[in-house]
Write a protein that holds these residues in place. Structure first.
Motif, short mmCIF file in Angstrom:
data_model
loop_
_atom_site.label_atom_id
_atom_site.label_comp_id
_atom_site.label_asym_id
_atom_site.label_seq_id
_atom_site.Cartn_x
_atom_site.Cartn_y
_atom_site.Cartn_z
N TRP A 45 0.76 -1.19 0.02
CA TRP A 45 -0.04 -0.14 -0.21
C TRP A 45 0.79 1.10 -0.16
CZ3 TRP A 45 0.89 -2.90 4.33
CH2 TRP A 45 1.50 -2.21 5.51
N GLU A 83 1.24 4.81 1.87
CA GLU A 83 0.94 5.53 2.93
C GLU A 83 0.79 7.22 2.81
OE1 GLU A 83 3.14 7.32 6.82
OE2 GLU A 83 3.10 5.00 6.67
N TYR A 94 -4.08 5.40 3.86
CA TYR A 94 -3.34 4.53 2.81
C TYR A 94 -4.18 4.15 1.71
CZ TYR A 94 -6.11 0.50 4.69
OH TYR A 94 -6.98 -0.31 5.28
N ILE A 106 -1.20 -4.91 6.88
CA ILE A 106 -1.62 -3.40 7.29
C ILE A 106 -2.19 -3.23 8.89
CG2 ILE A 106 -4.42 -3.99 7.10
CD1 ILE A 106 -2.51 -0.80 5.86
N LEU A 111 0.26 -1.22 10.50
CA LEU A 111 -0.01 0.25 10.42
C LEU A 111 -0.87 0.87 11.57
CD1 LEU A 111 0.48 2.89 8.87
CD2 LEU A 111 -1.28 2.34 7.49
#
Length: 226
Positions: free
Chosen positions: A12, A14, A24, A56, A59
């Protein structure tokens, strides 16, 4: 470019990192430029309109433990159920939004004026038989989250706009957004506007109709040549 399948993203981009969150984009090269948002609050992390991506959760963890997933547009179910079930949290949906809950294979909780335990208020932006959309506004740092009514993906933008009204709303722009005074606005398609967001919204709404022919011509040309 077609929309990719749910749950098959492996990386991904950011975007929009600030003190209380981050956004994202799961497929940076996709035409739709679908963005998701991670909001850190006193009640935990709320993930807005998520697209699932391998890894993910790392994050999310930067801002705390996931407390819930939020859907702000009736057709933005995306990977909400998958993310919610993995973290054993509910999917939050505005109480007035219909036609959403039955399609979500996860626990659903309805929200009224406030995202529980947070400073994020829930604002109704559009409600009709074709389109149901809400926005979140964080009072603590004047952060606005709008999933669809405005965006920064190229097909939203006409002329010198930093933020544009959705092509289908151009002739009747969402004037309710003018009641808010955000420092930043996070959108569901494209990167957010992180400075002077109130001015960007005002400019987008003020010139929405007048710039419509140019936007339609640009998008038509892009489809023909693309």
């Amino acid at each position: 470019m077609p929309i990719k399948g749910q749950g098959d993203a492996t990386e991904w981009l950011e975007t929009n990192r600030w003190e209380r969150g981050v956004s994202y984009i799961a497929y940076p090269d996709e035409m739709m430029v679908r963005a998701s948002h991670v909001l850190g609050t006193d009640a935990g992390v709320f993930v807005v309109d998520p697209i699932d991506v391998d890894g993910i959760d790392d994050l999310f963890a930067e801002f705390g433990e996931v407390a819930g997933v939020v859907i702000l547009l009736d057709r933005h179910k995306r990977d909400s159920a998958a993310v919610a079930n993995r973290h054993e949290v509910p999917v939050y949906v505005p109480e007035w939004m219909s036609g959403v809950e039955d399609d979500i294979d996860a626990p659903v909780e309805r929200i009224h004026r406030q995202l529980p335990g947070t400073d994020y208020g829930v604002h109704k932006i559009i409600e009709n038989s074709f389109w149901q959309e809400a926005a979140l506004y964080g009072d603590e740092d004047d952060t606005l989250v709008v999933p669809e009514a405005v965006g920064t993906a190229d097909y939203f933008l006409a002329g010198d706009e930093r933020l544009g009204v959705h092509p289908m709303l151009r002739l009747f722009p969402p004037k309710k957004l003018s009641r808010l005074d955000p420092e930043r606005v996070l959108v569901g398609h494209g990167e957010g506007v992180m400075e002077d967001a109130t001015e960007a919204i005002a400019y987008a709404l003020r010139g929405s109709r007048g710039r419509t022919p140019g936007l339609y011509a640009k998008n038509l040309k892009s489809l023909v040549l693309g």
